[in-house]
Design a protein around this motif. Structure first.
Motif, PDB file in Angstrom:
ATOM      1  N   VAL A 181       0.838  -1.198   0.000  1.00 38.02           N
ATOM      2  CA  VAL A 181       0.000   0.000   0.000  1.00 38.02           C
ATOM      3  C   VAL A 181       0.872   1.247   0.000  1.00 38.02           C
ATOM      4  O   VAL A 181       0.678   2.178  -0.793  1.00 38.02           O
ATOM      5  CB  VAL A 181      -0.938   0.012   1.228  1.00 38.02           C
ATOM      6  N   LEU A 188      -2.851  -4.216  -5.846  1.00 43.59           N
ATOM      7  CA  LEU A 188      -3.176  -4.381  -4.434  1.00 43.59           C
ATOM      8  C   LEU A 188      -4.335  -5.349  -4.219  1.00 43.59           C
ATOM      9  O   LEU A 188      -4.353  -6.079  -3.230  1.00 43.59           O
ATOM     10  CB  LEU A 188      -3.504  -3.018  -3.821  1.00 43.59           C
ATOM     11  N   ASP A 221      -3.818   4.928   4.182  1.00 40.70           N
ATOM     12  CA  ASP A 221      -3.528   3.561   3.755  1.00 40.70           C
ATOM     13  C   ASP A 221      -4.754   2.664   3.900  1.00 40.70           C
ATOM     14  O   ASP A 221      -5.042   1.833   3.041  1.00 40.70           O
ATOM     15  CB  ASP A 221      -2.356   2.992   4.559  1.00 40.70           C
ATOM     16  N   LYS A 224      -7.160   3.497   1.195  1.00 36.59           N
ATOM     17  CA  LYS A 224      -6.736   2.932  -0.080  1.00 36.59           C
ATOM     18  C   LYS A 224      -7.186   1.479  -0.195  1.00 36.59           C
ATOM     19  O   LYS A 224      -7.685   1.048  -1.250  1.00 36.59           O
ATOM     20  CB  LYS A 224      -5.216   3.037  -0.221  1.00 36.59           C
ATOM     21  N   ILE A 225      -7.024   0.702   0.875  1.00 34.45           N
ATOM     22  CA  ILE A 225      -7.445  -0.696   0.861  1.00 34.45           C
ATOM     23  C   ILE A 225      -8.951  -0.799   0.644  1.00 34.45           C
ATOM     24  O   ILE A 225      -9.429  -1.598  -0.172  1.00 34.45           O
ATOM     25  CB  ILE A 225      -7.042  -1.394   2.173  1.00 34.45           C
TER      26      ILE A 225
END
Length: 312
Positions: A181, A188, A221, A224-225
């Motif tokens: 990430v 990802l 982060d 983002k996931i």
């Protein structure tokens, strides 16, 4: 968009069938598995259908297969033979879940382009209980189980400790993908697939084993996931259990489609709720607090009318 094909080529029909079944029932990263017990049947299939990944038993491996799939992974039955050293290897005698996670890891590291959005309506349910007392994890798990009756669901625990000890597996944990990430890794979604495990029919991302891994991860982060899961996975819904150890946890809640704040009436401490409300206001997240649904739950951390609440 058409799913990418994973071919499973192994002489042992029962083994290939089981692996295919687990892969198709569990994998939500845009793949479909097909099984073959002979090279000729695979050759015939591949002439009409592009194969992205080929998992092939070592006794059937031959060089001609290399050109028929974007990636070839050999299923080894034991010690790696010298002639197989050039290939990626998974070991046959381990759980199907471990094989799937390893395959996703190989694929992610290869730099393959992620599939684009499939369902387009991956619903994120954020769960946060200001008082804790088991409400967070127990209610979130009950919610995931309820949704999982007729939907494909991913359960994510962003709390210091989970009461589901079965989720703490030695091979993988959520922290394992944070490196990718932070470095802007393009694939990802496949790294997410490499850590997902199954428990009671629900796909789960194993929680972190160290509280520090939560505390020191920037909120961006986690967002983002969640963004990758909501736009590149094939789930219907994801349940995100959120705790205060996550930096700017209110932003994670804000990213979710629905926010639930469960509480057991006899344990509800209004002082704590007021302090929490003031914190959200001070952080400029008053709209997040107001958007959250306060849910009175019973001693089993559930309520009989939850179906109507979910569908509303």
């Amino acid at each position: 968009m058409k799913k990418k094909i994973i071919g499973i080529l192994d002489r042992e029909e029962g083994y290939a069938a089981r692996l295919m079944e687990v892969f198709n029932s569990r994998n939500r990263m845009g793949f479909q598995a097909e099984m073959f017990t002979g090279v000729n049947s695979f050759l015939e299939y591949s002439r009409k259908n592009p194969v992205e990944i080929l998992l092939v038993g070592e006794s059937l491996m031959e060089r001609t297969l290399e050109a028929l799939a974007a990636m070839v992974i050999v299923i080894s039955e034991g010690a790696k033979a010298a002639e197989l050293e050039q290939y990626r290897i998974v070991y046959k005698y381990q759980s199907s879940e471990m094989i799937i996670r390893r395959v996703m890891e190989f694929y992610a590291l290869e730099g393959k382009s992620p599939n684009q959005l499939y369902k387009g309506n991956v619903k994120l349910y954020g769960v946060y209980a200001p008082q804790g007392r088991g409400c967070n994890s127990c209610f979130a798990w009950n919610l995931a189980k309820q949704l999982g009756r007729d939907q494909s669901v991913l359960y994510i625990s962003l709390t210091a400790f989970s009461d589901k000890k079965e989720l703490y597996v030695p091979e993988k944990e959520l922290a394992d993908i944070m490196y990718y990430v932070r470095h802007g890794f393009d694939n990802l979604i496949y790294m997410v697939g490499s850590v997902v495990i199954g428990l009671e029919g629900i796909d789960c991302m194993p929680p972190v084993k160290s509280v520090e891994d939560l505390i020191h991860v920037p909120c961006e982060d986690w967002l983002k996931i969640l963004q990758v899961i909501s736009t590149q996975s094939n789930y219907d819904a994801a349940v995100v259990e959120v705790g205060e150890c996550v930096q700017q946890f209110y932003r994670v809640l804000d990213y979710c489609t629905e926010i639930y704040m469960p509480f057991v009436p006899k344990f509800k401490n209004m002082a704590i709720w007021e302090v929490c409300k003031e914190y959200f206001k001070r952080m400029g997240a008053e709209d997040v607090w107001n958007r959250a649904k306060r849910l009175e739950v019973d001693g089993n951390y559930w309520r009989s009318d939850m179906n109507s609440i979910i569908s509303s």
